[in-house]
Design a protein around this motif. Structure first.
Motif, PDB file in Angstrom:
ATOM      1  N   GLY A  26      -2.592 -12.410   3.487  1.00  0.00           N
ATOM      2  CA  GLY A  26      -2.322 -13.038   2.739  1.00  0.00           C
ATOM      3  C   GLY A  26      -1.304 -12.625   2.158  1.00  0.00           C
ATOM      4  N   VAL A  27      -1.932 -10.710   1.240  1.00  0.00           N
ATOM      5  CA  VAL A  27      -1.002 -10.237   0.519  1.00  0.00           C
ATOM      6  C   VAL A  27       0.097  -9.894   1.394  1.00  0.00           C
ATOM      7  CG1 VAL A  27      -0.931  -7.226  -0.101  1.00  0.00           C
ATOM      8  CG2 VAL A  27      -2.784  -8.568  -0.218  1.00  0.00           C
ATOM      9  N   HIS A  29       2.288 -11.768   3.460  1.00  0.00           N
ATOM     10  CA  HIS A  29       2.845 -13.363   3.057  1.00  0.00           C
ATOM     11  C   HIS A  29       3.862 -12.899   1.438  1.00  0.00           C
ATOM     12  CE1 HIS A  29       3.854 -17.346   2.581  1.00  0.00           C
ATOM     13  NE2 HIS A  29       3.793 -17.565   3.843  1.00  0.00           N
ATOM     14  N   GLY A  30       2.593 -12.659   0.934  1.00  0.00           N
ATOM     15  CA  GLY A  30       2.405 -12.638  -0.747  1.00  0.00           C
ATOM     16  C   GLY A  30       4.017 -11.798  -1.072  1.00  0.00           C
ATOM     17  N   SER A 117      -3.881  -4.827  -4.413  1.00  0.00           N
ATOM     18  CA  SER A 117      -2.337  -5.769  -4.625  1.00  0.00           C
ATOM     19  C   SER A 117      -1.611  -5.858  -3.713  1.00  0.00           C
ATOM     20  CB  SER A 117      -2.532  -5.489  -6.197  1.00  0.00           C
ATOM     21  OG  SER A 117      -1.543  -4.445  -6.316  1.00  0.00           O
ATOM     22  N   VAL A 118      -0.916  -7.015  -3.905  1.00  0.00           N
ATOM     23  CA  VAL A 118       0.444  -7.002  -3.381  1.00  0.00           C
ATOM     24  C   VAL A 118       1.166  -5.940  -4.294  1.00  0.00           C
ATOM     25  CG1 VAL A 118       2.994  -8.415  -3.704  1.00  0.00           C
ATOM     26  CG2 VAL A 118       0.918  -9.617  -2.989  1.00  0.00           C
ATOM     27  N   GLN A 122       3.500  -3.346  -1.621  1.00  0.00           N
ATOM     28  CA  GLN A 122       4.645  -3.146  -1.798  1.00  0.00           C
ATOM     29  C   GLN A 122       4.902  -1.552  -2.389  1.00  0.00           C
ATOM     30  OE1 GLN A 122       5.365  -5.958  -5.059  1.00  0.00           O
ATOM     31  NE2 GLN A 122       6.514  -7.337  -4.091  1.00  0.00           N
TER      32      GLN A 122
END
Length: 356
Positions: A26-27, A29-30, A117-118, A122
């Motif tokens: 999910g992370v 994908h975000g 976190s995203v 990143q």
């Protein structure tokens, strides 16, 4: 990460716990990843990484850090059919120093602590794309340059390796044939440098074994290192597919085995091992044989100096112990067999030493 399209980059996630794997998915994908494979079996992972379409690999190591570290190292060393330069991020729930160090020493590009976190993910992905470290190759490590050097790392030079993630995201190299050619050339360089480092390590261990034998010092540790490193030399030679190197490496391994068993001829066998190792290095591993010979001479001069100093210190310590023992023995004999007229007065004037 601005204006970077991650949609075409294939991310593979290994996590034995499905719920955690889905969270990581999910992370990613975000962040913009759209091609994501989730794997919960280490056996399935070993099959999956043999394909060269992966752009980045996430390895969850909390459940069995050693097993994941071992797999990571086999990837970096080229011991399995996988891209040894694959961008790899390990993940952990508990960030104890030993676990992090083990993964980094196995060749991970980065270690990401959960929960992340995203934004944090990143940052790490951005660093892999734009500022990935060059790789270094030593006798026991292949991976990102950590900026540290051991005695085995003389003149170690970091080099730029193929970056599958950057290639997909930036579109720098879109030709599959060219990508494959670049990857194969980088593998050849890695194997060549690794072979060179193994040969050098064997030559140094053999030289120290010869010196230790001449000084009647303990050479057990160096002989064990010879056994382990010569076996790795054979494996690396076999992976390179050059029969002439493999033949010499196998002969060298046989002589090393004789060195361990035949103590009477240990120095003679070790000298032959040293010559064979130098032959592999100079003839096949590098074009800078003379530079290596000079390095070896300098290193061995230092080693000999240290061994000599250690031997002198050991001799001095033995002399000191012997001297102290003689002094104590003399004192005891003085009390038990008094030879002086003042002995009785000495005892009377020193109640603490009065044995009466």
């Amino acid at each position: 990460m601005a204006n970077r399209d991650l949609g075409e980059a294939l991310a593979v996630i290994y996590d034995p716990i499905r719920g955690n794997m889905l969270t990581t998915r999910g992370v990613l994908h975000g962040m913009g990843f759209r091609r994501i494979d989730g794997i919960t079996s280490i056996t399935q992972l070993e099959r999956r990484i043999k394909e060269n379409d992966i752009a980045v690999l996430f390895l969850e190591a909390s459940e069995d850090t050693k097993k994941v570290s071992d797999l990571l190292q086999t990837i970096r060393m080229g011991e399995i059919k996988a891209n040894p330069f694959l961008p790899i991020i390990a993940t952990l729930w508990a960030g104890n120093g030993e676990s992090v160090a083990g993964l980094m020493n196995a060749g991970a590009d980065d270690v990401l602590l959960r929960p992340f976190s995203v934004v944090r993910a990143q940052e790490r992905i951005g660093a892999l794309i734009d500022n990935r470290r060059g790789f270094v190759v030593t006798s026991d490590y292949v991976g990102p340059d950590r900026g540290k050097r051991s005695d085995d790392c003389l003149n170690v030079e970091a080099f730029t390796v193929p970056n599958a993630l950057r290639a997909v995201v930036t579109g720098e190299i879109s030709d599959p044939v060219m990508q494959s050619e670049i990857l194969e050339n980088a593998k050849k360089r890695m194997n060549k440098e690794r072979l060179a480092k193994l040969a050098r390590r064997i030559a140094m261990a053999a030289e120290v074994t010869i010196q230790a034998d001449a000084d009647a010092s303990d050479s057990k540790g160096f002989v064990v290192d010879l056994l382990e490193t010569s076996a790795e030399l054979v494996r690396t030679s076999r992976r390179m597919g050059l029969e002439e190197i493999l033949d010499i490496a196998m002969v060298l391994e046989n002589v090393v085995e004789k060195t361990t068993m035949d103590k009477n001829n240990r120095a003679e066998n070790a000298d032959l091992v040293r010559q064979l190792a130098l032959a592999i290095f100079v003839t096949y591993a590098t074009d800078e044989g003379e530079v290596f010979k000079k390095e070896l001479d300098e290193v061995m001069a230092t080693v000999r100096s240290r061994l000599t100093k250690a031997k002198i210190r050991e001799a001095n310590m033995k002399k000191l112990v012997t001297k102290n023992a003689k002094i104590k023995q003399s004192e005891i004999q003085g009390f038990l067999n008094p030879q002086s007229d003042d002995f009785e007065g000495m005892v009377l004037n020193n109640p603490v030493r009065n044995f009466a």
